[in-house]
Design an enzyme around this catalytic site. Sequence first.
Site, PDB file in Angstrom:
ATOM      1  N   GLU A   1       0.972  -1.157  -0.042  1.00 32.16           N
ATOM      2  CA  GLU A   1       0.018   0.189   0.028  1.00 32.16           C
ATOM      3  C   GLU A   1       0.945   1.209   0.112  1.00 32.16           C
ATOM      4  O   GLU A   1       1.678   1.566   0.920  1.00 32.16           O
ATOM      5  CB  GLU A   1      -0.811  -0.103   1.292  1.00 32.16           C
TER       6      GLU A   1
ATOM      7  N   ASP B   1      -0.930  -1.349   5.821  1.00 30.07           N
ATOM      8  CA  ASP B   1      -0.991  -0.941   7.475  1.00 30.07           C
ATOM      9  C   ASP B   1      -2.034  -1.633   8.500  1.00 30.07           C
ATOM     10  O   ASP B   1      -2.852  -1.916   7.788  1.00 30.07           O
ATOM     11  CB  ASP B   1      -1.351   0.799   7.393  1.00 30.07           C
TER      12      ASP B   1
ATOM     13  N   ASP C   1      -7.938   1.909   7.372  1.00 31.43           N
ATOM     14  CA  ASP C   1      -7.614   1.801   5.582  1.00 31.43           C
ATOM     15  C   ASP C   1      -6.937   0.603   5.226  1.00 31.43           C
ATOM     16  O   ASP C   1      -7.090   0.006   4.089  1.00 31.43           O
ATOM     17  CB  ASP C   1      -6.709   3.100   5.491  1.00 31.43           C
TER      18      ASP C   1
ATOM     19  N   ASP D   1      -4.168  -0.497   9.965  1.00 31.89           N
ATOM     20  CA  ASP D   1      -5.358   0.151  10.480  1.00 31.89           C
ATOM     21  C   ASP D   1      -6.611   0.181   9.569  1.00 31.89           C
ATOM     22  O   ASP D   1      -6.515  -0.797   8.664  1.00 31.89           O
ATOM     23  CB  ASP D   1      -4.957   1.745  10.344  1.00 31.89           C
TER      24      ASP D   1
END
Length: 640
Positions: free
Chosen positions: A430, A503, A507, A505
């Site tokens: 990403e 990540d 997203d 998180d």
Amino acid sequence: MKENEVHYNDDDIQVLEGLEAVRKRPGMYIGTTSEKGLHHLVWEIVDNAIDEALAGYCDDIEVIIGKGNTITVKDDGRGMPTGINKKTGLSTVETIFTVLHAGGKFGGGGYKVSGGLHGVGASVVNALSSWLEVTVYHDGKIFYQKFQDGGKPVEPLKEIGVCEENRTGTTVTFKADPEIFTETTIYNYDVLAKRLQELAFLNKGIRIILFDEREEEKHHEFLYNGGIIEYVQMLNKNKDPIHKDVIYFEGTEEGIELEVAMQYNDSYNANVYSFTNNINTYEGGTHEDGVKRALTRIINNYAKNNKILKENDEALTGEDVREGLTMIISCKHPDPQFEGQTKTKLGNAEVRKIADDVFSEGFERFLMENPNEARLIVDKASTAARARLAAKKAREFTRRKSALDTFNTLGKLADCTSKDASISEIFIVEGDSAGGSAKSARIPKTQAILPLRGKILNVEKARLDRALSNEEIRTMITAFGTGIGDDFDIEKLRYHKIVIMTDADVDGSHIQILLLTLFYRFFRPILEGGYVYIAQPPLFGVTYGKNKKYVQTEEELAEYRATLPPNAKPIVQRFKGLGEMDAEDLRDTTMSIENRVLKRVTIDDAMAADQIITDLMGDDVLPRKLYIEEHGHEYTDLDV
Ligand code: 28G
């Protein structure tokens, strides 16, 4: 002879040899002695209760997981016969529990409709149990017998009391033998609940209750008077149907019963599931072929007769007419022939025509009587056909342009030098900054890096033609080497590990889900082959003196702190994302084979996977939020 000593005659000896054979080679009878085999014991007993229900004598079945992982199954059927069986000279109850294959063979009349793939019966369960008890209620009397140590009767069947004249039924309790089930003798509630619910859907009107006495208040009741109609409603629960009611047909010919329930939704995926005698025929077979063939023929005829399809138009294909279709086909057959690699394909040739007849008669009439629904269904199929032709053009275009795609891909992809797919890995990363670190951290021989820019397309809301016009997706197709759609070839896969690195998180989870959806819908064999992994970057880096340690969770951080002297002041770094790690951090924690943790993504249950993907990707935001926050781990299977 002492009162409670058991006397064996010649028949008994044969009987005991039978059960001994089961204990010697349990795999021959129940497939495996793993957790799956353990649960198989429950299905053997439950199937007998279902048979009694299908014979029309029982409507309540209870399954109880006892505190010590015992299983009790109760039914309110006629009660197993208690008289003496002529062939064995034993009570029918004892015969059922001690003679191999006694369930279906002797006695005549009625046939086994229900039954696991092995369908081996109660004697096998008895043979593989430390002890088993059976209680029968009928004629106002209660009968009881206990077996122990792999099926040895403690005493013959005995009348132990009286009950109300109208109370009838059978209760069986057993404890799986831990000497046989060496991996585990602990039952999984969700596994039992899922299959019992399926049995309740497939056998309308039977109430099945599951209790877990190991935990307070844990129970479920399944009762579906609508049967497979309610099954389709559940499967479409988080989708948007294009017509209100589930369409349903049933019919019986030559003693073979067929039921079909179907409803179209506005998605682009087909979910057709078929069963024979309550067994999921994953590989399809003649019942499924007959229904599919009739569906394609009837929709084509309707489209032509109503000028929706013009004289020179190409015919609608099976895939076209199944776009957005959720369908359950259930066949009950007195003598099913199961074929195929996993013995889950119905082979009986006569079923093809019967299935075609039952379905076409019902469906033709439905289209005549419901012109609005008919129009919606046929329009959807012809739109699917147009999209298919557009995708074909796009693919041809892509093929011609592949030199350009290759050029574009090469611009982004830092490929590995090895051409041996079995040792090659590709990290899908990403963002460009993490991509940059990953490029410095990698082992160039075996590790390739593909940074993704921006969000990838949600293919749950797009057909193949649109997916093919998406640049990120095209880049991946080129990098993987497999092609897509009709061109797909798993042999050409260039990396045997595809690692999604995002990540930790919300997203990042979203990108993971988008990628997994892409794999599930368009590259399913890559997923099924177990080639897809999710990297687990650490959340913290802890420096104490000269040591640097990485941990995945808050708990692990606390545990590590506890191992340090009381006055230690370690420097704790919290990584907000991959982009914050330098190449060294990234190599040491997430990419190097020695230290990294990869989760392998598995799909062993397409039905469950489709539901999860629909929940995640549909318009319904709430289930997605819940998934990300709570169930992230359920999707994957740990592999280090
Ligand atoms: C609770 C756990 C699992 C069962 C019955 C009822 C009958 C039966 C079972 O007969 C012999 C072979 C096929 C007919 C049948 C009772 C006829 C009259 C039964 C169960 C004779 C076995 N009265 N309920 N077996 N059959 N429940 N529940 O196992 O031809 S097994």
